[in-house]
Design a protein around this motif. Structure first.
Motif, short mmCIF file in Angstrom:
data_model
loop_
_atom_site.label_atom_id
_atom_site.label_comp_id
_atom_site.label_asym_id
_atom_site.label_seq_id
_atom_site.Cartn_x
_atom_site.Cartn_y
_atom_site.Cartn_z
N SER A 299 28.86 16.69 30.11
CA SER A 299 28.75 16.02 28.82
C SER A 299 28.74 17.05 27.69
N CYS A 300 27.90 18.08 27.84
CA CYS A 300 27.82 19.13 26.82
C CYS A 300 29.15 19.86 26.67
N PHE A 301 29.75 20.21 27.80
CA PHE A 301 31.00 20.98 27.75
C PHE A 301 32.13 20.17 27.12
N ASN A 302 32.25 18.89 27.50
CA ASN A 302 33.27 18.04 26.90
C ASN A 302 33.08 17.94 25.39
N ALA A 303 31.82 17.79 24.96
CA ALA A 303 31.52 17.68 23.53
C ALA A 303 31.92 18.95 22.79
N ILE A 304 31.61 20.09 23.38
CA ILE A 304 31.98 21.37 22.75
C ILE A 304 33.49 21.52 22.69
N ALA B 226 36.13 6.84 31.16
CA ALA B 226 34.87 6.84 30.42
C ALA B 226 33.74 6.14 31.15
N GLY B 227 34.02 5.55 32.32
CA GLY B 227 32.97 4.91 33.10
C GLY B 227 33.14 3.42 33.22
N ILE B 228 32.43 2.82 34.18
CA ILE B 228 32.53 1.37 34.37
C ILE B 228 31.95 0.66 33.14
N PRO B 229 32.57 -0.45 32.73
CA PRO B 229 32.09 -1.13 31.52
C PRO B 229 30.62 -1.52 31.58
N GLU B 230 30.15 -1.97 32.76
CA GLU B 230 28.75 -2.40 32.86
C GLU B 230 27.79 -1.27 32.56
N LEU B 231 28.10 -0.06 33.01
CA LEU B 231 27.20 1.07 32.77
C LEU B 231 27.25 1.49 31.30
N ARG B 232 28.41 1.49 30.71
CA ARG B 232 28.52 1.86 29.29
C ARG B 232 27.76 0.85 28.42
N GLU B 233 27.83 -0.42 28.80
CA GLU B 233 27.07 -1.45 28.07
C GLU B 233 25.57 -1.24 28.25
N ALA B 234 25.15 -0.92 29.47
CA ALA B 234 23.72 -0.71 29.73
C ALA B 234 23.20 0.53 28.99
N ILE B 235 24.00 1.58 28.92
CA ILE B 235 23.60 2.78 28.18
C ILE B 235 23.49 2.48 26.70
N ALA B 236 24.45 1.73 26.17
CA ALA B 236 24.41 1.35 24.75
C ALA B 236 23.14 0.56 24.45
N GLU B 237 22.78 -0.35 25.35
CA GLU B 237 21.57 -1.14 25.17
C GLU B 237 20.32 -0.26 25.26
N LYS B 238 20.32 0.68 26.20
CA LYS B 238 19.20 1.62 26.34
C LYS B 238 19.01 2.44 25.07
N LEU B 239 20.10 2.95 24.51
CA LEU B 239 20.01 3.78 23.32
C LEU B 239 19.50 2.97 22.12
N LYS B 240 19.91 1.72 22.06
CA LYS B 240 19.44 0.86 20.97
C LYS B 240 17.95 0.56 21.12
N THR B 241 17.53 0.23 22.33
CA THR B 241 16.15 -0.17 22.59
C THR B 241 15.19 1.02 22.56
N LYS C 275 39.39 11.57 26.20
CA LYS C 275 40.72 12.15 26.45
C LYS C 275 40.61 13.43 27.30
N ILE C 276 39.63 14.28 26.94
CA ILE C 276 39.41 15.51 27.71
C ILE C 276 39.07 15.17 29.16
N GLN C 277 38.19 14.21 29.33
CA GLN C 277 37.78 13.84 30.69
C GLN C 277 38.94 13.25 31.48
N GLY C 278 39.78 12.49 30.79
CA GLY C 278 40.92 11.88 31.47
C GLY C 278 41.88 12.90 32.06
N HIS C 279 41.89 14.12 31.48
CA HIS C 279 42.79 15.16 31.97
C HIS C 279 42.06 16.24 32.77
#
Length: 388
Positions: free
Chosen positions: A103-108, A68-83, A262-266
């Motif tokens: 991203s779109c394909f995984n979501a679908i 799902a990505g490095i923790p620092e980037l996921r935290e920074a994205i979460a902060e960006k979405l909030k701000t 899970k999809i991305q992991g495989h």
């Protein structure tokens, strides 16, 4: 060939890439081509983003990361979405992908099962229907009109729902139209989705490219109920000129985020490790670059819209976001592939046929190139229009 799967056989090749590749081949032969077909900023990736990736390489950050990505980037994205967007996600709800297309394909894939219907307003980004088909779903294409700025109405949404409807795809700001849904318009569409618990895939990759008084709104920010139904997709390609870096992300309720992870992991596992550190730098230091990019594209937008509006036998709606104009070519009497082929081979101007976006009486013109190229390309397009 009998061994090709039926799901792949149903999928059409990307016309946007086809036109771009044809124009590149002509340039490689030494021919002058005025490219108005591009889907990426012409500016280079900022040096501070490159340097962050170089530093990561030099520090040995070349191994696997969590899928799902490095923790620092996921935290920074979460902060960006909030701000920036007013949406509160835990970093565990963020999945970093190899570009917003993945991203779109995984979501679908995480939502759509065999036979499920997905409502897609047309004109649409070329890959949405094909992704749905690859997932075994059925794209339900709903035509919008220039009179309504190419935006889906709640009435159209409701009329096209059935018991099989599982998802709706909204793209704002939109490709190829440049349309931007207001908060009130999104709220009205959201009320229809809530009535039948329809998942909303909100593709917001052009978020930072909105102009004038227009504001971008994330539909997940409008209510807790809509938050629980929405998968927000975004990325770094357009706003930071990082198209080749392939870094996008999804933000979703935890069960959906877990399914996407899970999809991305495989499939691909993590997005490229050192590119994630470049994305981290983009979020930390990229505000001035975005501001300058937006100002430059607004100048081009006004120039292109003004030139196109002066041509008598075409119609164009002023784009409020992204970096495209969708040109209504009905009065020219040519279908879009034929038109674009003549335009390229006879006038050396590359544009994308509207059939790629579900509208065969239009072409897409991009203004992510220099004013000199735009000026000459549009002059040639005007000559073409006068000849027809």
């Amino acid at each position: 060939m009998d061994s090709i799967s039926s799901r792949v056989d149903k999928v059409a090749p990307s016309l946007t890439l086809s036109v771009t590749n044809q124009a590149k081949a002509m340039k490689a032969r030494g021919e002058e081509v005025y490219g108005l077909a591009g889907g990426e900023p012409d500016q280079d990736t900022p040096d501070f983003i490159k340097q962050a990736a170089i530093d990561a390489l030099n520090e040995g950050k070349t191994k696997y990361t969590p899928a799902a990505g490095i923790p620092e980037l996921r935290e920074a994205i979460a902060e960006k979405l909030k701000t920036d967007n007013g949406i509160d996600y835990d970093p565990r709800q963020i999945v970093v992908n190899s570009g917003a297309k993945q991203s779109c394909f995984n979501a679908i894939l995480a939502v759509v099962e065999e036979g499920d219907e997905v409502i897609i307003p047309a004109p649409y980004w070329v890959s949405y229907p094909e992704m749905v088909r690859l997932a075994g779903g059925i794209p339900v294409i709903v035509e919008t009109t220039a009179e309504n700025d190419w935006k889906l109405t709640p009435e159209q949404f409701e009329e096209n729902m059935t018991g099989l409807t599982k998802m709706i795809i909204l793209n704002t700001p939109g490709n190829p139209t440049g349309s931007v849904y207001s908060a009130d318009e999104l709220k009205a569409l959201g009320e229809v989705a809530l009535y039948e618990d329809i998942i909303i895939l909100s593709d917001e990759i052009y978020e930072h490219l909105v102009y004038g008084e227009t504001k971008h709104t994330s539909i997940a920010s409008l209510s807790k109920d809509l938050y629980d139904l929405t998968i927000t997709v975004n990325g770094f390609s357009k706003a930071y000129s990082m198209t080749g870096w392939r870094i996008g992300y999804t933000a979703a309720p935890k069960p959906l985020a877990d399914a996407i992870s899970k999809i991305q992991g495989h499939t691909t596992s993590n997005a490229t490790t050192f590119a994630q550190y470049g994305a981290l730098a983009a979020l930390a230091e990229g505000k001035d670059f975005i501001k300058d990019l937006n100002a430059e594209y607004d100048v081009r937008r006004q120039f292109v819209h003004g030139r196109l509006s002066a041509i008598n036998n075409i119609k164009v709606v002023e784009p409020k976001g992204a970096f495209y104009c969708l040109v209504d070519t009905t009065d020219l009497g040519l279908k879009s592939v034929n038109l674009c082929d003549k335009l390229l081979t006879r006038y050396r101007v590359a544009a994308v046929p509207g059939i790629a976006f579900g509208n065969d009486n239009s072409i897409r013109i991009s203004y992510c190139t220099t004013l000199d190229v735009l000026n000459e390309g549009l002059s040639r397009f005007e000559e073409f229009c006068k000849a027809h």
